[in-house]
Design an enzyme around this catalytic site. Structure first.
Site, PDB file in Angstrom:
ATOM      1  N   GLY A  93       0.875  -1.160   0.000  1.00 47.52           N
ATOM      2  CA  GLY A  93       0.000   0.000   0.000  1.00 47.52           C
ATOM      3  C   GLY A  93       0.918   1.217   0.000  1.00 47.52           C
ATOM      4  O   GLY A  93       2.130   1.094  -0.191  1.00 47.52           O
ATOM      5  N   ARG A  96       5.210   5.125   1.808  1.00 51.03           N
ATOM      6  CA  ARG A  96       5.955   6.373   2.079  1.00 51.03           C
ATOM      7  C   ARG A  96       5.339   7.545   1.312  1.00 51.03           C
ATOM      8  O   ARG A  96       6.015   8.498   0.940  1.00 51.03           O
ATOM      9  CB  ARG A  96       7.427   6.225   1.709  1.00 51.03           C
ATOM     10  CG  ARG A  96       7.707   5.823   0.271  1.00 51.03           C
ATOM     11  CD  ARG A  96       9.196   5.907  -0.008  1.00 51.03           C
ATOM     12  NE  ARG A  96       9.543   5.381  -1.322  1.00 51.03           N
ATOM     13  CZ  ARG A  96      10.750   5.521  -1.884  1.00 51.03           C
ATOM     14  NH1 ARG A  96      11.680   6.175  -1.222  1.00 51.03           N
ATOM     15  NH2 ARG A  96      10.995   5.011  -3.060  1.00 51.03           N
ATOM     16  N   LYS A 116       5.664  11.485  -2.038  1.00 43.56           N
ATOM     17  CA  LYS A 116       6.652  10.415  -1.928  1.00 43.56           C
ATOM     18  C   LYS A 116       7.693  10.882  -0.912  1.00 43.56           C
ATOM     19  O   LYS A 116       8.261  11.970  -1.059  1.00 43.56           O
ATOM     20  CB  LYS A 116       7.302  10.142  -3.288  1.00 43.56           C
ATOM     21  CG  LYS A 116       8.148   8.888  -3.374  1.00 43.56           C
ATOM     22  CD  LYS A 116       8.596   8.661  -4.822  1.00 43.56           C
ATOM     23  CE  LYS A 116       9.377   7.370  -4.994  1.00 43.56           C
ATOM     24  NZ  LYS A 116       9.771   7.162  -6.409  1.00 43.56           N
ATOM     25  N   ASP A 128      11.382   3.329   6.435  1.00 37.47           N
ATOM     26  CA  ASP A 128      11.338   4.580   7.187  1.00 37.47           C
ATOM     27  C   ASP A 128      10.387   5.613   6.594  1.00 37.47           C
ATOM     28  O   ASP A 128      10.205   6.693   7.164  1.00 37.47           O
ATOM     29  CB  ASP A 128      12.737   5.184   7.340  1.00 37.47           C
ATOM     30  CG  ASP A 128      13.404   5.510   6.003  1.00 37.47           C
ATOM     31  OD1 ASP A 128      12.709   5.512   4.967  1.00 37.47           O
ATOM     32  OD2 ASP A 128      14.624   5.772   5.997  1.00 37.47           O
ATOM     33  N   GLY A 129       9.793   5.318   5.444  1.00 37.32           N
ATOM     34  CA  GLY A 129       8.841   6.239   4.845  1.00 37.32           C
ATOM     35  C   GLY A 129       9.458   7.477   4.230  1.00 37.32           C
ATOM     36  O   GLY A 129       8.755   8.438   3.913  1.00 37.32           O
ATOM     37  N   ASP A 263       1.027  -2.928  -9.001  1.00 40.61           N
ATOM     38  CA  ASP A 263       0.785  -1.754  -8.166  1.00 40.61           C
ATOM     39  C   ASP A 263       1.421  -0.501  -8.751  1.00 40.61           C
ATOM     40  O   ASP A 263       1.214   0.597  -8.223  1.00 40.61           O
ATOM     41  CB  ASP A 263       1.280  -1.986  -6.730  1.00 40.61           C
ATOM     42  CG  ASP A 263       2.736  -2.391  -6.676  1.00 40.61           C
ATOM     43  OD1 ASP A 263       3.060  -3.477  -7.180  1.00 40.61           O
ATOM     44  OD2 ASP A 263       3.559  -1.635  -6.130  1.00 40.61           O
ATOM     45  N   ASP A 273       5.800   6.793 -10.764  1.00 37.25           N
ATOM     46  CA  ASP A 273       6.591   6.078  -9.761  1.00 37.25           C
ATOM     47  C   ASP A 273       7.923   5.608 -10.327  1.00 37.25           C
ATOM     48  O   ASP A 273       8.112   4.440 -10.651  1.00 37.25           O
ATOM     49  CB  ASP A 273       5.798   4.898  -9.187  1.00 37.25           C
ATOM     50  CG  ASP A 273       6.325   4.500  -7.813  1.00 37.25           C
ATOM     51  OD1 ASP A 273       7.141   5.258  -7.247  1.00 37.25           O
ATOM     52  OD2 ASP A 273       5.940   3.440  -7.312  1.00 37.25           O
TER      53      ASP A 273
END
Length: 470
Positions: A93, A96, A116, A128-129, A263, A273
């Site tokens: 999902g 980040r 992002k 860690d996002g 995804d 992305d």
């Protein structure tokens, strides 16, 4: 020619809110120690009424993520599943990033602002996002180059450096951090539908189909398409058409996305992305972008195959809403649509008017052989032979009868074309990393946009969702 996006006033429209309880999770943005504005895309900010923001207000919204007025009250981390290198993963999902806002442009199209590197979410797992500054710079370069080459792509909207030191196993660490905002025509993925299938949420699948048809409008299926009035069938036809064109546009651009998981496939047909992407150093069908793609699953020449396989997964996810036969009929259109889109886009980039399916296919094949034989970098090849010039042997024969388009731009008289091979990417990043010198990046963006203006408008399917044409 390519014009700047049409200016518009700010028009918020958080249309996703009725779906939010089952489509996403409310989250908070991370708190960063610093907020240094490094890039703001005023060219596209004008299209959504945000270009008049001061730098301080810009950072407040796109660095600290204070909500835009009358928009989403809180960011949403979207839920989805996906096949990652053909292995199904239900544990993914927005890990980040999040959906920050939705708004309308001057043509009344619904656009998303998504992030992002904005911090951890329920889907971060052990990550860690965060986003490295280099990753953000690479996405600026990818989206600018792809837009100039006619690819339907998300736009890098904002980059704010955040003052953290990140540790990464695949690049020198610690490294600088950033948070990025992208402008795109939706964040509904094939994996979004796959998740609803696994959870047996048929009613939600139907509502998501209706949402996509309303906000990503496209052409109706061919008159002979079975069950063409079924909303799920109509949606699949539209996505097949869009992704066939997207795959063709990547090939003509000489671009390798690198990670074509379900995804990472957008229902709107947008490319987005950008992680381990590369542009070809030479015409090499087996070239891969991701070091971890050991089997070459997403190699350059296998990208159309990967897109078609992903479309099959979307058809499976839509199966609860209709019979299999009309979905298979929609999937069967991919090959012819891809071939037609490739020929049209190839002629567009070469600067000649299309002549017809057979002749155009021969021209594409002759160009590919010429590049393989002499080791040409694709950008150099198209620049050198723009309008059919400088051709000899088989290529000259294939170009017989083709009329050159009118080209008045000075760009075509340049000694060298604009490229985005990895050496140039690394050079631009090195200036930033070692000397905090951003002039190479800003100069490259200006040069790329000049190249885009010289190419003019690319051909696109009738009814395709567009954000880069006014």
């Amino acid at each position: 020619m390519r014009f700047d996006p049409q200016p518009a006033s700010y028009r918020p429209d958080p249309a996703i809110l009725p779906l939010a309880p089952w489509l996403g999770d409310p989250v908070e943005a991370a708190t960063f120690p610093r907020h240094d504005l490094r890039f703001r895309n005023d060219r596209w900010a004008r299209a959504v009424g945000l270009a008049e923001l001061s730098d301080a207000a810009w950072v407040d919204h796109f660095g600290r993520f204070a909500p835009l007025s009358d928009n989403l009250p809180q960011p949403l981390a979207l839920r989805y599943h996906g096949h990652q290198f053909r292995v199904y993963n239900p544990e993914i999902g927005d890990g980040r990033g999040f959906l920050f806002a939705q708004l309308r442009d001057g043509d009344d199209r619904l656009l998303d602002l998504g992030t992002k590197g904005s911090g951890r979410t329920p889907w971060s797992r052990t990550a860690d996002g965060r986003l490295t500054l280099k990753g953000a710079v690479r996405e600026i370069l990818a989206t600018e180059m792809l837009e100039a080459l006619g690819v339907y792509t998300s736009k890098t909207f904002s980059v704010v450096e955040t003052g953290e030191e990140l540790v990464r196993g695949d690049e020198p660490s610690p490294t600088r951090s950033a948070v990025m905002t992208r402008l795109s025509h939706g964040h509904i993925r094939i994996g979004t539908f796959q998740r609803l299938l696994v959870l047996e949420e048929r009613d939600h699948t139907q509502r998501l189909v209706d949402y996509c048809l309303e906000h990503f409008p496209g052409p109706t299926p061919p008159e002979d398409a079975p069950d063409r009035d079924n909303p799920a069938v109509r949606l699949l036809h539209q996505v097949v058409e869009r992704l066939a064109d997207l795959a063709a546009s990547w090939m003509v651009a000489g671009f390798v996305h690198g990670v074509l998981n379900t995804d990472n496939m957008n229902i709107s047909g947008e490319s987005f992305d950008y992680g381990p992407w590369r542009f070809l150093p030479k015409w090499e069908p087996g070239f891969t972008a991701a070091y971890f793609d050991q089997q070459g699953l997403y190699a350059f020449a296998r990208q159309p195959e990967a897109v078609q396989w992903n479309l099959g997964q979307l058809a499976i996810a839509l199966r609860p809403l209709c019979d299999a036969k009309p979905l298979v009929a929609a999937l069967d259109r991919f090959g012819p649509l891809y071939t037609a889109a490739l020929a049209k886009r190839w002629c567009w980039r070469l600067g000649v008017a299309p002549r017809g399916e057979d002749a155009d296919a021969r021209l594409v094949s002759a160009c590919e052989r010429a590049m393989r034989e002499d080791g040409s970098q694709p950008d150099a090849f198209f620049h050198r032979h723009r309008g059919g010039r400088n051709a000899n042997d088989e290529l000259a024969e294939a170009l017989q009868g083709y009329a050159a388009v009118e080209d008045e731009a000075e760009y075509w008289s340049d000694d060298r074309p604009e490229t985005m091979v990895i050496e140039e990417v690394e050079r631009i990043w090195a200036a930033i990393d070692r000397h905090d010198d951003w002039t190479a990046l800003t100069g490259k963006i200006a040069a790329i946009r000049r190249m885009g203006a010289a190419h003019g408008e690319p051909p696109v399917p009738v009814g395709h969702i567009r954000r880069d044409r006014t």
